[in-house]
Design an enzyme around this catalytic site. Sequence first.
Site, mmCIF file in Angstrom:
data_model
loop_
_atom_site.group_PDB
_atom_site.id
_atom_site.type_symbol
_atom_site.label_atom_id
_atom_site.label_comp_id
_atom_site.label_asym_id
_atom_site.label_seq_id
_atom_site.Cartn_x
_atom_site.Cartn_y
_atom_site.Cartn_z
ATOM 1 N N THR A 78 0.828 -1.207 0.000
ATOM 2 C CA THR A 78 0.000 0.000 0.000
ATOM 3 C C THR A 78 0.860 1.255 0.000
ATOM 4 O O THR A 78 0.588 2.223 -0.725
ATOM 5 C CB THR A 78 -0.927 0.000 1.225
ATOM 6 O OG1 THR A 78 -1.771 -1.158 1.189
ATOM 7 C CG2 THR A 78 -1.802 1.245 1.256
ATOM 8 N N ASP A 97 -1.682 -1.821 -5.293
ATOM 9 C CA ASP A 97 -2.998 -1.758 -4.675
ATOM 10 C C ASP A 97 -3.847 -2.963 -5.057
ATOM 11 O O ASP A 97 -4.766 -3.347 -4.330
ATOM 12 C CB ASP A 97 -3.701 -0.463 -5.093
ATOM 13 C CG ASP A 97 -4.819 -0.090 -4.154
ATOM 14 O OD1 ASP A 97 -4.664 -0.309 -2.945
ATOM 15 O OD2 ASP A 97 -5.846 0.399 -4.630
ATOM 16 N N GLY A 100 -4.366 -6.890 -1.690
ATOM 17 C CA GLY A 100 -5.497 -7.724 -1.289
ATOM 18 C C GLY A 100 -5.211 -9.204 -1.490
ATOM 19 O O GLY A 100 -5.553 -10.035 -0.647
ATOM 20 N N SER A 132 -7.422 -7.704 7.777
ATOM 21 C CA SER A 132 -7.859 -7.132 9.046
ATOM 22 C C SER A 132 -8.585 -5.824 8.803
ATOM 23 O O SER A 132 -8.473 -5.220 7.729
ATOM 24 C CB SER A 132 -6.660 -6.887 9.981
ATOM 25 O OG SER A 132 -5.799 -5.907 9.434
ATOM 26 N N ASP A 172 -5.641 0.963 3.865
ATOM 27 C CA ASP A 172 -5.683 0.939 2.404
ATOM 28 C C ASP A 172 -6.666 1.969 1.861
ATOM 29 O O ASP A 172 -6.370 2.690 0.904
ATOM 30 C CB ASP A 172 -6.064 -0.463 1.927
ATOM 31 C CG ASP A 172 -6.040 -0.578 0.411
ATOM 32 O OD1 ASP A 172 -4.958 -0.441 -0.175
ATOM 33 O OD2 ASP A 172 -7.105 -0.792 -0.192
ATOM 34 N N ASP A 181 -5.780 5.283 -0.395
ATOM 35 C CA ASP A 181 -6.435 5.493 -1.687
ATOM 36 C C ASP A 181 -6.927 6.927 -1.823
ATOM 37 O O ASP A 181 -6.795 7.553 -2.881
ATOM 38 C CB ASP A 181 -7.617 4.527 -1.847
ATOM 39 C CG ASP A 181 -7.167 3.111 -2.155
ATOM 40 O OD1 ASP A 181 -5.986 2.927 -2.503
ATOM 41 O OD2 ASP A 181 -7.997 2.192 -2.045
#
Length: 248
Positions: free
Chosen positions: A42, A75, A79, A89, A96, A100
């Site tokens: 991230t 990004d 995930g 979590s 995240d 963004d």
Amino acid sequence: MAPDGADGLMVFDGKFRKPVDAAVGPLGAALRKTKLTPDHLTVVGLLVGASAAVAVGSGRLILGLVLVILAALPDLLDGALAKASETSSQRGAFFDSTIDRVTDALLLGGIAYYFADTKDPRLAVLPYAVMATASVVSYQRAKAESLGLEAKGGLMERAERIVVLCVGLLLETFVDDALVWILWGMLLLISITAVQRFVKVWKQAEVAPVTQARIDLRRERRASRREARTTRRRTRVPLRERVPRRQD
């Protein structure tokens, strides 16, 4: 870059989410063998996104376009890494999502600087209008979910915004003011998305049942009041006992 919501109206996340997850799954498993964490990816995405903003602001649109695409990769993979390493979590999701928003602000800030430097300085307001309206869309979902409602979907969510922005950067290198018209279109579609979400939440709230959280809160308040009354009864000063008079 992770989209800010998904349902049937969302083109990229709604139709292509499963194929994309299947494609990046093996990459997440490979990254699991490294010492990288989803938060590391991230942060890398943020740094690349900031570099893209600087490139766009300085007029190097093709470089900015490449960096925007590269910023999307971390990004996308964070995930997959979180799922592969079973480290998903709430803290990671919150981090995240916050990054963004920061990345979006940097990119649109770079475009605003590009407009002010190469075009009419008044056009710098346009990217900020896009950012402000997009923030309303994100806020609608966050607020709705805090109330136990749902506000996903719409014509122009984050994934669509990034793709359209890339198209605008590419066209701007061939057609003057193409990016300006792309942003005007984005602003219109984001505004429609905000209206769609508002109507969706408004309808849900009209018939929404009392959430379990509110029920639990009411129960806690009633229990606290009962406990307070019981405590007051126990701490009352007892009536003075009558002492029999002495018989003289």
